[in-house]
Design a protein around this motif. Structure first.
Motif, mmCIF file in Angstrom:
data_model
loop_
_atom_site.group_PDB
_atom_site.id
_atom_site.type_symbol
_atom_site.label_atom_id
_atom_site.label_comp_id
_atom_site.label_asym_id
_atom_site.label_seq_id
_atom_site.Cartn_x
_atom_site.Cartn_y
_atom_site.Cartn_z
ATOM 1 N N TRP A 139 0.906 -1.074 0.072
ATOM 2 C CA TRP A 139 0.145 -0.226 0.250
ATOM 3 C C TRP A 139 1.327 1.268 -0.145
ATOM 4 N N TYR A 143 -1.340 10.079 5.193
ATOM 5 C CA TYR A 143 -1.719 10.656 6.819
ATOM 6 C C TYR A 143 -1.473 11.743 6.994
ATOM 7 N N PRO A 150 0.666 2.078 10.708
ATOM 8 C CA PRO A 150 -0.551 2.066 9.813
ATOM 9 C C PRO A 150 -1.904 2.822 10.896
ATOM 10 N N PRO A 152 -5.483 2.822 8.945
ATOM 11 C CA PRO A 152 -6.403 2.803 7.921
ATOM 12 C C PRO A 152 -7.962 3.637 7.142
ATOM 13 N N ARG A 163 -6.679 11.402 5.028
ATOM 14 C CA ARG A 163 -6.172 9.934 4.621
ATOM 15 C C ARG A 163 -6.484 9.776 3.324
ATOM 16 N N SER A 165 -5.258 5.659 1.086
ATOM 17 C CA SER A 165 -4.649 4.678 0.277
ATOM 18 C C SER A 165 -5.207 4.467 -0.352
ATOM 19 N N TYR A 182 -9.022 4.751 -0.541
ATOM 20 C CA TYR A 182 -9.567 4.771 0.636
ATOM 21 C C TYR A 182 -9.102 6.234 -0.220
#
Length: 322
Positions: A139, A143, A150, A152, A163, A165, A182
């Motif tokens: 990934w 952030y 991490p 998520p 965020r 992702s 995301y």
């Protein structure tokens, strides 16, 4: 550490300084891959367009020291035989059913990257993992504020100021590869929850998992500028073949809950508004092996090799002598 080992580790000078966004959309030129200049990836980490390279070539203690969060280091080992090209080293991650659910390496970059970015890596999925894969891929994302581990926040929608992702990994029971995203304007699925958006969904360019074979994955991410614009892009390659490319005005299709379905009769894709705050950039990689359904007493594994992050298209390893 020898000079040879030192040159085979990561190059992150550009990561320290960051780099600024170019003007105009991302462009790709056939035959212009960065890897073509470096047979077997030898010396690729020294190219001025490379921002980070992980070749797993300098021993586990040095590898682990580069990452800000490590899970299950005891289940990790190095392999110099089963590799994607001559002279490469692979990282093998294993789990033990009933004891752990895999492991990971997570690295935070400070200040991160704020531009068009390419990430290429090799992965090998063993057929023994069929039916047990949850999240197994690399990934890349960001952030705000940046974290050393991490976070998520699966199921939570929006977070466009906090965020991003982005992954390309096995999805569903039919050996399909797809995106898992995301982002600020991500779509909700069942019960209004937001899990990773998938964009490929069996389109003509979609690919299957090549079980027990090395696979080359490459992603191009173009962050949106300004934060109010939906002018971000994503392009995916598997073994050098384009799997999908999404940006402002292409391709045509429609959203079905949290899945984008390519459809020539549908409206054009609106483009990615990856973030709603320009202080959110790409500031982490997460080399992930998450298998939480292995039966007690059984073990599965995955292998990764030759990860490169660069300012331009990298492409598959070019074979060479020596």
């Amino acid at each position: 550490m020898t000079v040879k080992q030192l040159t085979c580790t990561l190059v992150v000078l550009a990561a320290i300084a960051g780099f600024k966004p170019p003007h105009g959309p991302a462009r790709h030129y056939p035959g212009g891959s960065l890897a073509a200049q470096y047979p077997n990836d030898r010396g690729i980490e020294q190219d001025p367009d490379v921002l980070y390279a992980e070749k797993f070539s300098d021993g586990m203690s040095n590898i682990l020291a580069r990452y800000t969060d490590v899970v299950n280091s005891g289940g990790m080992s190095l392999d110099s035989v089963d590799v994607p090209a001559k002279g490469c080293i692979a990282l093998k991650m294993t789990n033990q059913g009933g004891k752990n659910d895999g492991g990971h390496l997570f690295r935070m970059f400070d200040p991160g990257f704020d531009s068009v970015l390419y990430i290429r890596y090799y992965v090998k999925y063993p057929s023994g993992s069929k039916g047990y894969i949850h999240h197994e891929s690399v990934w890349i994302g960001g952030y705000r504020p940046a974290t050393r581990y991490p976070n998520p926040r699966a199921g939570t929608c929006a977070l466009g100021d906090q965020r991003i992702s982005i992954a390309y990994e096995p999805v569903g029971p039919l050996d399909d590869m797809d995106t898992y995203l995301y982002w600020g304007d991500m779509r909700a699925g069942a019960r209004g929850k937001c899990y990773g958006n998938d964009m490929i969904n069996g389109s003509p360019q979609s690919k299957k998992i090549p079980w027990d074979q090395w696979m080359c994955v490459e992603l191009m991410i173009r962050l949106n500028h300004p934060a109010t614009a939906s002018n971000g892009e994503l392009q995916v390659w598997q073994d050098g073949a384009v799997v999908g490319h999404w940006g402002p005005g292409f391709p045509n299709g429609k959203w079905l809950a949290d899945s984008w379905m390519n459809d020539k009769t549908g409206p054009p894709f609106e483009g990615f508004r990856w973030r709603t705050n320009e202080k959110l950039n790409l500031n982490y990689i997460w080399i992930e092996f998450y298998d939480d359904t292995t039966p007690e007493g059984a073990s599965h594994h995955i292998k990764f090799s030759n990860l490169v992050i660069a300012k331009r298209y990298i492409g598959p390893i070019k074979s060479g002598k020596g």
